[in-house]
Every structure is written in C-alpha cells, then in structure tokens.
Motif scaffolding. Structure first.
Motif, PDB file in Angstrom:
ATOM      1  N   VAL A  79       3.243  -7.691   2.728  1.00 51.15           N
ATOM      2  CA  VAL A  79       4.381  -8.159   3.518  1.00 51.15           C
ATOM      3  C   VAL A  79       5.114  -9.304   2.817  1.00 51.15           C
ATOM      4  N   ALA A  80       4.418  -9.986   1.915  1.00 48.67           N
ATOM      5  CA  ALA A  80       5.066 -11.064   1.149  1.00 48.67           C
ATOM      6  C   ALA A  80       6.079 -10.507   0.150  1.00 48.67           C
ATOM      7  N   ASN A  81       5.998  -9.195  -0.142  1.00 53.20           N
ATOM      8  CA  ASN A  81       6.983  -8.578  -1.026  1.00 53.20           C
ATOM      9  C   ASN A  81       8.317  -8.476  -0.289  1.00 53.20           C
ATOM     10  N   PRO A  82       9.423  -8.844  -0.912  1.00 55.64           N
ATOM     11  CA  PRO A  82      10.724  -8.841  -0.213  1.00 55.64           C
ATOM     12  C   PRO A  82      11.194  -7.473   0.267  1.00 55.64           C
ATOM     13  N   LEU A  83      10.600  -6.396  -0.242  1.00 59.51           N
ATOM     14  CA  LEU A  83      11.010  -5.053   0.179  1.00 59.51           C
ATOM     15  C   LEU A  83      10.262  -4.550   1.413  1.00 59.51           C
ATOM     16  N   VAL A  84       9.155  -5.233   1.768  1.00 63.55           N
ATOM     17  CA  VAL A  84       8.253  -4.721   2.813  1.00 63.55           C
ATOM     18  C   VAL A  84       8.474  -5.443   4.141  1.00 63.55           C
ATOM     19  N   ALA A  85       8.619  -4.641   5.207  1.00 68.42           N
ATOM     20  CA  ALA A  85       8.785  -5.205   6.551  1.00 68.42           C
ATOM     21  C   ALA A  85       7.448  -5.308   7.277  1.00 68.42           C
ATOM     22  N   GLU A  86       6.590  -4.308   7.075  1.00 67.86           N
ATOM     23  CA  GLU A  86       5.330  -4.251   7.819  1.00 67.86           C
ATOM     24  C   GLU A  86       4.326  -3.428   7.017  1.00 67.86           C
ATOM     25  N   ALA A  87       3.042  -3.743   7.172  1.00 74.21           N
ATOM     26  CA  ALA A  87       2.009  -2.996   6.458  1.00 74.21           C
ATOM     27  C   ALA A  87       0.722  -2.983   7.273  1.00 74.21           C
ATOM     28  N   ALA A  88      -0.030  -1.903   7.141  1.00 76.27           N
ATOM     29  CA  ALA A  88      -1.360  -1.801   7.743  1.00 76.27           C
ATOM     30  C   ALA A  88      -2.281  -1.195   6.696  1.00 76.27           C
ATOM     31  N   VAL A  89      -3.468  -1.772   6.547  1.00 79.19           N
ATOM     32  CA  VAL A  89      -4.412  -1.341   5.513  1.00 79.19           C
ATOM     33  C   VAL A  89      -5.710  -0.885   6.163  1.00 79.19           C
ATOM     34  N   VAL A  90      -6.220   0.246   5.695  1.00 77.47           N
ATOM     35  CA  VAL A  90      -7.516   0.770   6.149  1.00 77.47           C
ATOM     36  C   VAL A  90      -8.296   1.230   4.920  1.00 77.47           C
ATOM     37  N   GLY A  91      -9.555   1.561   5.136  1.00 78.93           N
ATOM     38  CA  GLY A  91     -10.372   2.068   4.040  1.00 78.93           C
ATOM     39  C   GLY A  91     -10.733   3.526   4.259  1.00 78.93           C
ATOM     40  N   LYS A  92     -11.058   4.205   3.174  1.00 77.10           N
ATOM     41  CA  LYS A  92     -11.598   5.556   3.270  1.00 77.10           C
ATOM     42  C   LYS A  92     -12.716   5.683   2.245  1.00 77.10           C
ATOM     43  N   PRO A  93     -13.698   6.543   2.484  1.00 78.66           N
ATOM     44  CA  PRO A  93     -14.837   6.662   1.560  1.00 78.66           C
ATOM     45  C   PRO A  93     -14.400   7.040   0.141  1.00 78.66           C
ATOM     46  N   HIS A  94     -15.080   6.443  -0.838  1.00 78.92           N
ATOM     47  CA  HIS A  94     -14.796   6.734  -2.247  1.00 78.92           C
ATOM     48  C   HIS A  94     -16.126   6.890  -2.979  1.00 78.92           C
ATOM     49  N   ASP A  95     -16.258   7.948  -3.776  1.00 76.61           N
ATOM     50  CA  ASP A  95     -17.532   8.264  -4.427  1.00 76.61           C
ATOM     51  C   ASP A  95     -18.022   7.157  -5.353  1.00 76.61           C
ATOM     52  N   LEU A  96     -17.120   6.498  -6.068  1.00 77.74           N
ATOM     53  CA  LEU A  96     -17.526   5.480  -7.036  1.00 77.74           C
ATOM     54  C   LEU A  96     -17.455   4.064  -6.479  1.00 77.74           C
ATOM     55  N   LYS A  97     -16.389   3.762  -5.751  1.00 76.84           N
ATOM     56  CA  LYS A  97     -16.151   2.385  -5.308  1.00 76.84           C
ATOM     57  C   LYS A  97     -16.735   2.064  -3.945  1.00 76.84           C
ATOM     58  N   GLY A  98     -17.222   3.066  -3.251  1.00 77.62           N
ATOM     59  CA  GLY A  98     -17.709   2.831  -1.891  1.00 77.62           C
ATOM     60  C   GLY A  98     -16.600   3.047  -0.890  1.00 77.62           C
ATOM     61  N   GLU A  99     -15.546   2.236  -1.001  1.00 75.02           N
ATOM     62  CA  GLU A  99     -14.366   2.407  -0.157  1.00 75.02           C
ATOM     63  C   GLU A  99     -13.110   2.271  -1.014  1.00 75.02           C
ATOM     64  N   ALA A 100     -12.104   3.054  -0.662  1.00 72.07           N
ATOM     65  CA  ALA A 100     -10.804   2.963  -1.319  1.00 72.07           C
ATOM     66  C   ALA A 100      -9.822   2.333  -0.342  1.00 72.07           C
ATOM     67  N   VAL A 101      -8.862   1.592  -0.875  1.00 73.27           N
ATOM     68  CA  VAL A 101      -7.860   0.910  -0.051  1.00 73.27           C
ATOM     69  C   VAL A 101      -6.660   1.841   0.145  1.00 73.27           C
ATOM     70  N   VAL A 102      -6.310   2.081   1.398  1.00 77.72           N
ATOM     71  CA  VAL A 102      -5.135   2.900   1.728  1.00 77.72           C
ATOM     72  C   VAL A 102      -4.175   2.039   2.553  1.00 77.72           C
TER      73      VAL A 102
END
Length: 206
Positions: free
Chosen positions: A94-117
């Motif tokens: 949201v600190a980026n001047p182009l972004v109005a709103e954001a929501a972040v969640v995780g999903k399972p990832h084989d190597l990293k455990g969780e991936a950021v979406v």
C-alpha cells in the motif's frame, strides 16, 4: 513475565522471533472457557508451550529488549523458515503510489512451506493486457523486496477492482485463502457486498 518461544516451546532470541507467551499468571487472564475446559487448555495452554500461556501473537525482541508484536499467529506466514506478518507485506504494498488496497494470504509450497499471494486493488484501472500486468507484478515484487527484503516478495500478485468484503467492510480472508489454493468456493457468500469479484480474483498472471 513474557518471553518468545519456538514451536517446541523453547525460548528464542533471534531476530525472526516466534510465539509470544506469558510464563506467570496475570490479573486479567481468563481461567476457562464456559462449558468447554478442554478447548481452553488446547487454545491457551497447549502441551508444546510447556505450561506457558500462549497469547496468540507472533513477536520478536529487539536488541534493547523491547517486544515487537508482528500480528496474530494465524496471520503469520512461515516462508523458508522466516516468519512474515501478512500486515507487514500489505503495508509495504500500500506504500506504493500505484496501490490503493492490498490483502495477503499464504498457500502451501513444496519447498518454502508457504508462498505469499497478494490480492491488489490499484488506484487506477486494472492492467488491460498481460504484458502490462506482468511488468506491474515485477515492479511490485521488487518494491516489497526493497521495503522488507527479498524473502517477502509475493509469489503471486492478482489484481481486482475490489476485494471480497462484507457489507460492513471486512475483507473475507478465508475466501482469499481458498482462491489462492485454487479451491472451489463452497462457503456461503451471501453476506458479501460484491460476490462477483471472486471470479475476477481467480485470474493468475503468468
């Protein structure tokens, strides 16, 4: 006395932090959950915490000894052994001047455990073509890397005209988690202000 422990209940002092626990009773501590004492034990005094009270927050301690609360445990992602608060990544986006709103969640990832979406609403219109969208995704990923660090770069960024919200304005994160995992939405969406947005947020930019 508060301290920070890892998943095995052992005290930790590294910068990545862990679970905030309280080792001695305190005046406002609840004593049980009415009608469900077992749930109280499992929720607040799980066996792996070795008798300490689990506050339910993730935290780290700085070099001056101050605790930094990073967010609720269920709002913390474990990416390659690093504990990242979803709120921290959302704030960076949201600190980026182009972004109005954001929501972040995780999903399972084989190597990293969780991936950021990340699900992002822009101040302008959504990207009109794939090339523009890919360029914007890369710019935002690099922005997050600069603001927090490379480990926090979202694996996926999806753009929508809005986020799925209730009529009171609460973001329905359980629906975003289902979308991130590619699951069919089977939950009740009748309380959503904008159910049609779910179809839009299924689109993955490759």
């Amino acid at each position: 006395m508060a301290t920070i422990v890892n998943e095995a209940g052992d005290e930790v002092h590294d910068k990545h932090g862990g679970f905030l626990v309280i080792k001695k009773p305190f005046p406002s501590q609840i004593r049980t959950i009415w009608g469900d004492p077992e749930r109280y034990k499992k929720g607040y005094f799980p066996e792996e915490m070795k008798g300490a009270y689990l506050a339910g927050d993730s935290a780290h301690r700085d070099e001056d000894g101050y605790f930094w609360i990073m967010g609720r445990i269920d709002d913390v992602l474990n990416v390659s052994g690093h504990r990242l608060g979803t709120m921290e990544i959302e704030s960076a986006l949201v600190a980026n001047p182009l972004v109005a709103e954001a929501a972040v969640v995780g999903k399972p990832h084989d190597l990293k455990g969780e991936a950021v979406v990340a699900f992002v609403v822009l101040k302008g219109s959504r990207p009109a073509d794939a090339a523009t969208a890919k360029k914007l995704v890369e710019d935002l990923r690099n922005w997050v890397a600069k603001e927090i660090g490379p480990i926090a770069k979202p694996d996926e960024i999806r753009f929508g005209e809005n986020l799925p919200k209730t009529r009171s304005g609460k973001i329905m994160r359980r629906l975003l988690r289902a979308l991130a995992k590619g699951e069919e939405i089977t939950q009740d969406v009748s309380t959503l202000e904008n159910p049609a947005i779910l179809e839009q947020l299924k689109e993955v930019i490759k």
